[in-house]
Scaffold this motif. Sequence first.
Motif, PDB file in Angstrom:
ATOM      1  N   HIS A 203       0.837  -1.151  -0.029  1.00 52.47           N
ATOM      2  CA  HIS A 203      -0.045   0.035  -0.023  1.00 52.47           C
ATOM      3  C   HIS A 203       0.928   1.350  -0.013  1.00 52.47           C
ATOM      4  CE1 HIS A 203      -4.040  -1.656   0.932  1.00 52.47           C
ATOM      5  NE2 HIS A 203      -3.245  -2.815   1.271  1.00 52.47           N
ATOM      6  N   TRP A 204       0.625   2.249  -0.901  1.00 49.42           N
ATOM      7  CA  TRP A 204       1.166   3.652  -1.075  1.00 49.42           C
ATOM      8  C   TRP A 204       0.125   4.490  -0.390  1.00 49.42           C
ATOM      9  CZ3 TRP A 204       2.918   6.541  -5.734  1.00 49.42           C
ATOM     10  CH2 TRP A 204       3.775   7.863  -5.374  1.00 49.42           C
ATOM     11  N   GLU A 205       0.506   5.179   0.653  1.00 45.57           N
ATOM     12  CA  GLU A 205      -0.400   6.242   1.103  1.00 45.57           C
ATOM     13  C   GLU A 205      -0.481   7.321   0.172  1.00 45.57           C
ATOM     14  OE1 GLU A 205      -1.111   9.231   5.125  1.00 45.57           O
ATOM     15  OE2 GLU A 205       0.653   7.694   5.080  1.00 45.57           O
ATOM     16  N   TRP A 206      -1.728   7.895  -0.044  1.00 50.95           N
ATOM     17  CA  TRP A 206      -2.236   8.944  -0.993  1.00 50.95           C
ATOM     18  C   TRP A 206      -2.797  10.263  -0.030  1.00 50.95           C
ATOM     19  CZ3 TRP A 206      -6.376   8.779  -5.361  1.00 50.95           C
ATOM     20  CH2 TRP A 206      -5.957  10.019  -6.332  1.00 50.95           C
ATOM     21  N   TYR A 217     -10.639   4.629  -1.280  1.00 48.12           N
ATOM     22  CA  TYR A 217      -9.294   4.526  -1.052  1.00 48.12           C
ATOM     23  C   TYR A 217      -8.825   4.306   0.385  1.00 48.12           C
ATOM     24  CZ  TYR A 217      -8.592   5.597  -5.994  1.00 48.12           C
ATOM     25  OH  TYR A 217      -8.484   5.528  -7.396  1.00 48.12           O
ATOM     26  N   SER A 218      -9.909   4.404   1.222  1.00 46.80           N
ATOM     27  CA  SER A 218      -9.205   4.389   2.723  1.00 46.80           C
ATOM     28  C   SER A 218      -9.408   2.730   3.162  1.00 46.80           C
ATOM     29  CB  SER A 218      -9.846   5.271   3.613  1.00 46.80           C
ATOM     30  OG  SER A 218      -9.505   6.530   3.214  1.00 46.80           O
ATOM     31  N   ARG A 223      -6.538   5.349   6.354  1.00 46.66           N
ATOM     32  CA  ARG A 223      -6.137   6.641   5.423  1.00 46.66           C
ATOM     33  C   ARG A 223      -5.892   6.203   4.009  1.00 46.66           C
ATOM     34  NH1 ARG A 223      -2.142   5.909   9.640  1.00 46.66           N
ATOM     35  NH2 ARG A 223      -0.815   4.668   8.035  1.00 46.66           N
ATOM     36  N   THR A 225      -5.114   5.014   0.475  1.00 48.31           N
ATOM     37  CA  THR A 225      -3.838   4.218  -0.188  1.00 48.31           C
ATOM     38  C   THR A 225      -4.268   3.768  -1.590  1.00 48.31           C
ATOM     39  OG1 THR A 225      -4.261   1.963   1.003  1.00 48.31           O
ATOM     40  CG2 THR A 225      -3.005   3.578   2.168  1.00 48.31           C
ATOM     41  N   GLY A 247      -7.111   1.375  -2.035  1.00 47.51           N
ATOM     42  CA  GLY A 247      -6.893   0.773  -0.784  1.00 47.51           C
ATOM     43  C   GLY A 247      -7.855  -0.112  -0.149  1.00 47.51           C
ATOM     44  N   GLY A 341       3.950   9.818   2.152  1.00 51.21           N
ATOM     45  CA  GLY A 341       2.567   9.994   1.520  1.00 51.21           C
ATOM     46  C   GLY A 341       2.588  10.685   0.239  1.00 51.21           C
TER      47      GLY A 341
END
Length: 448
Positions: A203-206, A217-218, A223, A225, A247, A341
């Motif tokens: 996962h890459w946090e946005w 996306y949470s 958060r 991602t 995410g 992020g």
Amino acid sequence: MDELNRWLLERDRENMEELERIQATNSQAVALVAQYQLEQTPRGRGSRPGRAPNVERHREVRGQFLLQDYFVERPVYDEASFRTRYRMHKHVFQRIMEDLYNHDSFWRQKPDATRKMGLLPEQKMTGALRMLAYGAAADQCDEITRMGTSTALKCLKKFCRQIEFLYGEWFLRPPNSADLYRLLNRGQRRGFPGMIGSIDCMHWEWKNCPTGWAGAYSGRKGRPTIILEAVASYDTHIWHAFFGTPGAQNDLNVLGASNVFERVIGGTAPQVQFEVNNKRYTNGYYLADGIYPRWSTFVKTISNPRTEHEKHFCKKQEAYRKDVERCFGIIQSRWAILRHGARLFKLEDLRAIMISCIILHNMIVEDEFVEKEFVEPEEDDLMNPSMATVYDRPVHPDTGEPIQFEPVGRDGQHLPAFRDREFQVESAYLHKCLQNDLVMHNWSMDDN
């Protein structure tokens, strides 16, 4: 005659006074309009009144300093410092810069409207790589590269998209026959014949996710991602990358949308044959964790191992499955922009950043990784039936000839070949048989 002249002079004088009065009125109107525009127009909006003056960054002088620091015959900083700050050796950097220079005129040094020379290609590439390597904001690169925020962001976006265009076909390709043989050889010596790699998601946090998309996306962490699905081998080379799933989804949802088995089902992937516990299989597999389905192309651990054989197998499977986890740690450490992020707003920009980081990672792995243990097989090893073999197209498991048949369904109707391959990939029975055979194979291999 004198009266006529006096009349003409008086008329000219009146006309001049009227003209001066009109000019004064026009001047006052122009001044009022200019004052109104100055009060109403926001500052910094292009070539309008009130625009902030340009900052003299001395880009030519500082560009020469950058060349003296890294790119001359005897630079200030040595090769080790260059590798640390640019994440790659200098010859790899020079290769990329030359390809970008020939591909797009944006990377060339050109004069501006005042005949002053612009930024060097080394300055532009340095700004893009520093933002990727250190996760720096665009304005933080100004001190090193002497470029504004908008120019730094433009360099980053162009760099990422053109890296994918120039190198994506080779450095993000599925493994060919030679690659498969090398991977299968390593899996054979590890105790997992037919293993190609391991699969997992990251996962890459946005950080700047639009508010309307935050719910989709949470995930469980609360958060926004974006998910990356990747297949990595023992040398941390990434052979498959699927990025962009919201995410809130799990690994099964990502697998359903992914194209990881598209070539296998379509019949265009090389055919893999290997033998485990005196049984022959015709599909390579990935090591996966417990959330993945019970397919013949996945080998998972045993949730409740009871015998010593099963415990030994679980220990080895969980250890070798960490190859993809180790790859995620390396890529996040190498490119810190993936560890923090994401600050960009468009999903296509984030995808370009992720894919370019993976391609650069594979380029560095190919340049620096040295296979010390791999040796070319001898003729006797090639004749060994337990050795895995790779064919460019599907073959019959007994005769070794290319398969040319139409599978028959339960109702006696001929099925398309791709449907038969799909059934084989998703077979839970083959998954269980392969898992049991690998348990016994590892137990007998390690002489326990």
